[in-house]
Design a protein around this motif. Structure first.
Motif, short mmCIF file in Angstrom:
data_model
loop_
_atom_site.label_atom_id
_atom_site.label_comp_id
_atom_site.label_asym_id
_atom_site.label_seq_id
_atom_site.Cartn_x
_atom_site.Cartn_y
_atom_site.Cartn_z
N ARG A 27 -31.33 11.24 33.91
CA ARG A 27 -31.18 12.41 33.03
C ARG A 27 -30.41 13.53 33.74
N ALA A 28 -30.75 13.79 35.00
CA ALA A 28 -30.08 14.86 35.74
C ALA A 28 -28.59 14.56 35.91
N LEU A 29 -28.27 13.32 36.24
CA LEU A 29 -26.86 12.94 36.39
C LEU A 29 -26.11 13.08 35.06
N SER A 30 -26.74 12.65 33.98
CA SER A 30 -26.11 12.78 32.65
C SER A 30 -25.86 14.24 32.29
N GLU A 31 -26.86 15.07 32.53
CA GLU A 31 -26.74 16.49 32.19
C GLU A 31 -25.63 17.17 32.98
N LYS A 32 -25.36 16.69 34.18
CA LYS A 32 -24.30 17.29 35.00
C LYS A 32 -22.94 16.66 34.74
N GLY A 33 -22.89 15.67 33.82
CA GLY A 33 -21.61 15.08 33.43
C GLY A 33 -21.17 13.88 34.24
N TYR A 34 -22.05 13.35 35.08
CA TYR A 34 -21.72 12.17 35.87
C TYR A 34 -22.03 10.89 35.09
N ASN A 35 -21.45 9.79 35.51
CA ASN A 35 -21.82 8.49 34.98
C ASN A 35 -23.04 8.03 35.77
N PRO A 36 -24.23 8.07 35.19
CA PRO A 36 -25.45 7.80 35.95
C PRO A 36 -25.51 6.40 36.55
N VAL A 37 -25.02 5.41 35.83
CA VAL A 37 -25.07 4.04 36.34
C VAL A 37 -24.22 3.94 37.60
N ASN A 38 -22.99 4.43 37.55
CA ASN A 38 -22.11 4.36 38.72
C ASN A 38 -22.70 5.11 39.91
N GLN A 39 -23.26 6.28 39.65
CA GLN A 39 -23.80 7.09 40.74
C GLN A 39 -25.03 6.45 41.37
N ILE A 40 -25.92 5.90 40.55
CA ILE A 40 -27.13 5.26 41.09
C ILE A 40 -26.76 4.00 41.86
N VAL A 41 -25.80 3.22 41.34
CA VAL A 41 -25.34 2.03 42.07
C VAL A 41 -24.73 2.44 43.40
N GLY A 42 -23.92 3.48 43.41
CA GLY A 42 -23.32 3.96 44.65
C GLY A 42 -24.39 4.33 45.67
N TYR A 43 -25.43 5.01 45.21
CA TYR A 43 -26.51 5.39 46.12
C TYR A 43 -27.25 4.16 46.66
N ILE A 44 -27.58 3.24 45.77
CA ILE A 44 -28.33 2.05 46.20
C ILE A 44 -27.52 1.21 47.16
N MET A 45 -26.24 1.04 46.90
CA MET A 45 -25.40 0.20 47.76
C MET A 45 -25.14 0.84 49.12
N SER A 46 -24.96 2.15 49.16
CA SER A 46 -24.56 2.79 50.40
C SER A 46 -25.71 3.50 51.13
N GLY A 47 -26.70 3.94 50.38
CA GLY A 47 -27.76 4.76 50.97
C GLY A 47 -27.37 6.21 51.13
N ASP A 48 -26.18 6.56 50.67
CA ASP A 48 -25.68 7.94 50.80
C ASP A 48 -26.24 8.79 49.66
#
Length: 87
Positions: free
Chosen positions: A29-50
């Protein structure tokens, strides 16, 4: 004066534990509200740990860091399997 030879016990009650599905919902929800693509951002976090893949808006970044990444993947896979009625 106190007896300093005895050990005193101190016990802290832990608060309610937030579950992975709740964390993912809040972060999504927070990512969506800020205009990000939540799926891409969560995958990026899970894959990299960043954690910078996750916005700090509404406490999303600090919240997602409270859960191990493999637990997040486990929750997502479990939900996907249930949704597709493999079980």
């Amino acid at each position: 004066m106190r007896d300093l030879s005895s050990t005193q016990f101190f016990q802290v009650e832990s608060g309610p534990q937030i579950q992975a599905k709740d964390i993912l919902e809040i972060v999504y929800r927070a990512l969506s509200e800020k205009g990000y693509n939540p799926v891409n951002q969560i995958v990026g976090y899970i894959m990299s740990g960043d954690p910078t893949y996750i916005t700090s808006y509404d406490g999303a970044r600090s919240l997602i860091m409270k859960m191990e990444r493999d637990e997040l993947v486990e929750e997502m896979l479990k939900t996907y399997i249930e949704h597709n009625r493999w079980v």
